[in-house]
Design a protein around this motif. Structure first.
Motif, short mmCIF file in Angstrom:
data_model
loop_
_atom_site.label_atom_id
_atom_site.label_comp_id
_atom_site.label_asym_id
_atom_site.label_seq_id
_atom_site.Cartn_x
_atom_site.Cartn_y
_atom_site.Cartn_z
N GLY A 40 63.89 -49.31 -30.10
CA GLY A 40 62.67 -48.54 -29.97
C GLY A 40 61.50 -49.10 -30.75
N ALA A 41 61.66 -50.29 -31.35
CA ALA A 41 60.61 -50.85 -32.22
C ALA A 41 60.08 -49.74 -33.13
N ALA A 42 61.00 -49.07 -33.81
CA ALA A 42 60.72 -47.81 -34.49
C ALA A 42 60.54 -47.96 -35.99
N VAL A 43 59.71 -47.09 -36.55
CA VAL A 43 59.56 -46.95 -38.00
C VAL A 43 60.66 -46.02 -38.50
N ARG A 44 61.43 -46.50 -39.48
CA ARG A 44 62.48 -45.66 -40.07
C ARG A 44 62.10 -45.12 -41.44
N ARG A 45 61.47 -45.95 -42.27
CA ARG A 45 61.04 -45.53 -43.60
C ARG A 45 59.66 -46.10 -43.90
N LEU A 46 58.87 -45.33 -44.62
CA LEU A 46 57.61 -45.82 -45.19
C LEU A 46 57.61 -45.32 -46.63
N VAL A 47 57.96 -46.22 -47.54
CA VAL A 47 58.20 -45.85 -48.94
C VAL A 47 57.00 -46.28 -49.78
N LEU A 48 56.47 -45.33 -50.55
CA LEU A 48 55.37 -45.60 -51.47
C LEU A 48 55.93 -45.66 -52.88
N LEU A 49 55.55 -46.69 -53.61
CA LEU A 49 56.04 -46.89 -54.98
C LEU A 49 54.96 -46.47 -55.96
N ASP A 50 55.35 -45.61 -56.91
CA ASP A 50 54.42 -45.15 -57.93
C ASP A 50 55.14 -45.29 -59.27
N GLY A 51 54.95 -46.44 -59.93
CA GLY A 51 55.74 -46.72 -61.13
C GLY A 51 57.19 -46.90 -60.72
N GLU A 52 58.06 -46.10 -61.33
CA GLU A 52 59.48 -46.18 -60.97
C GLU A 52 59.84 -45.20 -59.88
N ASP A 53 58.90 -44.37 -59.45
CA ASP A 53 59.16 -43.38 -58.41
C ASP A 53 58.96 -44.00 -57.03
N GLU A 54 59.84 -43.63 -56.10
CA GLU A 54 59.73 -44.05 -54.71
C GLU A 54 59.72 -42.81 -53.84
N THR A 55 58.76 -42.74 -52.92
CA THR A 55 58.66 -41.59 -52.04
C THR A 55 58.56 -42.07 -50.60
N ASP A 56 59.52 -41.64 -49.78
CA ASP A 56 59.50 -41.94 -48.35
C ASP A 56 58.69 -40.85 -47.65
N VAL A 57 57.63 -41.23 -46.94
CA VAL A 57 56.70 -40.25 -46.39
C VAL A 57 56.79 -40.12 -44.88
N VAL A 58 57.87 -40.63 -44.27
CA VAL A 58 58.08 -40.44 -42.83
C VAL A 58 59.50 -39.96 -42.58
N LEU A 59 59.67 -39.24 -41.48
CA LEU A 59 61.00 -38.78 -41.10
C LEU A 59 61.77 -39.91 -40.44
N GLY A 60 63.06 -40.00 -40.75
CA GLY A 60 63.90 -41.04 -40.15
C GLY A 60 65.35 -40.60 -40.09
N PHE A 61 66.09 -41.16 -39.14
CA PHE A 61 67.50 -40.83 -39.00
C PHE A 61 68.32 -41.41 -40.16
N ASP A 62 69.22 -40.58 -40.69
CA ASP A 62 70.17 -41.06 -41.68
C ASP A 62 71.06 -42.15 -41.08
#
Length: 348
Positions: A40-62
């Motif tokens: 599907g040429a699909a986006v699974r994760r979009l992770v933003l790094l803030d120091g040591e914190d990582e936040t995935d801001v898109v929904l994706g299948f486990d």
């Protein structure tokens, strides 16, 4: 825009569905990491790094194997025609084309075997970009013409860019989009009700009970669809309105002001993270994810409930081939379909 890659013509359509585990590709730039998959040429994760914190801001299948399964369109590249085509048909130059019907007798997101279910080919890749290619043969899901398509994901610090290119050997209709759901507070954080949304649109296209555009272009003034100033999603959805009832929330095309690559929408999370969407397409489908019911498990192991994310799908108008008053979605043989969408991520 990079040149269109040619895809081998001797590969049967059924072999280009996604029978095996998709390949995952990681793109990185500054404090941003984008994971895309070949199915599907699909986006699974979009992770933003803030120091040591990582936040995935898109929904994706486990389970990465669910990409290409035709379920929920999470992050997928949508085609040949994003959104709905009424009665699974359209007429082009006096010839009616009957399509694959996959939602209440209509065609949704390209039909039963849309581009979200295809195994795309990687034709170019480095740490900052990847180009996927697909050939859709004549008659695929009922659409005329052999369509060659590429989608390129590129990343820079705080920016994801999507470039689409398509050519055809016969006149056809095309509207390509991406179906990523965003949750700026993290994909595991629950409903996006407290997010604020702004859309640069003075009008929208109302729908009937089957979510098919009526053909009307309606001014947003005095309606829940007036998102020209930041509006809290939960407060908007609590309003009494027939259009909201049809879709159990927002699932509507907004007519984006202006032309060319311009501001489409801005989303604000309670975290202070922001997403600005820019595009050259005439419309954007805003969908608040009413269908999620806990049966989809995300990358964090969290089950997604209603409004777990919001989709902002830049597009041609839904059902445009059946409405002469809507902007044309016709691609003529020998012409090139080119479109760009930009996601710019930041903080308030």
């Amino acid at each position: 825009m990079r040149p269109l890659a040619r895809v081998a013509t001797d590969t049967p359509l059924e072999r280009r569905m996604s029978p095996t585990t998709p390949t995952s590709i990681q793109l990185r730039a500054g404090g941003l990491r984008l994971e895309v998959v070949t199915a599907g040429a699909a986006v699974r994760r979009l992770v933003l790094l803030d120091g040591e914190d990582e936040t995935d801001v898109v929904l994706g299948f486990d389970d990465v194997a669910l990409y290409g399964s035709g379920r929920d369109y999470l992050g997928a590249t949508i085609g040949r025609y994003g959104n709905r085509l009424a009665g699974a048909r359209f007429t082009l130059d006096g010839v009616q084309h009957r399509l694959s019907a996959n939602e209440n007798g209509n065609t949704l997101h390209g039909g039963a075997e849309g581009f979200d279910r295809r195994d795309w080919t990687v034709v170019e890749q480095d740490e900052g970009h990847v180009t996927f290619a697909l050939r859709s043969p004549e008659g695929d899901q009922g659409f005329p013409g052999t369509l060659d398509v590429t989608v390129t994901y590129s990343v820079e610090p705080g920016v994801v860019r999507l470039d689409y290119l398509a050519t055809t050997d016969a006149d056809t209709v095309v509207s390509l989009t991406n179906h990523t759901y965003f949750n700026l507070d993290a994909e595991s954080s629950g409903p996006v009700d407290a997010h604020r949304l702004t859309v640069s649109a003075d009008a929208f296209t109302p729908v009937d009970a089957g979510l098919i555009p009526t053909g009307e272009i309606r001014d947003v003034s005095g309606t829940p669809f007036d998102l020209r100033r930041p509006t809290t999603i939960g407060e908007l959805l609590a309003r009494e309105d027939e259009q909201l009832a049809h879709a159990q929330g927002l699932d509507h095309n907004f007519i984006v002001d202006g032309v060319g690559l311009r501001h489409v929408a801005t989303l604000h999370g309670t975290s202070g993270r922001t997403l600005e969407v820019r595009s050259d397409q005439p419309g954007v489908q805003v969908y608040t994810g009413a269908h999620f019911d806990g049966t989809v498990v995300g990358t964090s192991g969290t089950a997604y409930g209603p409004r777990a994310g919001i989709a902002l799908e830049t597009q041609a108008f839904p059902d445009a081939p059946n409405h002469p008053g809507f902007p044309s979605a016709v691609l003529r043989a020998g012409d090139r379909y080119e479109s760009t969408t930009v996601w710019r991520l930041g903080r308030e």
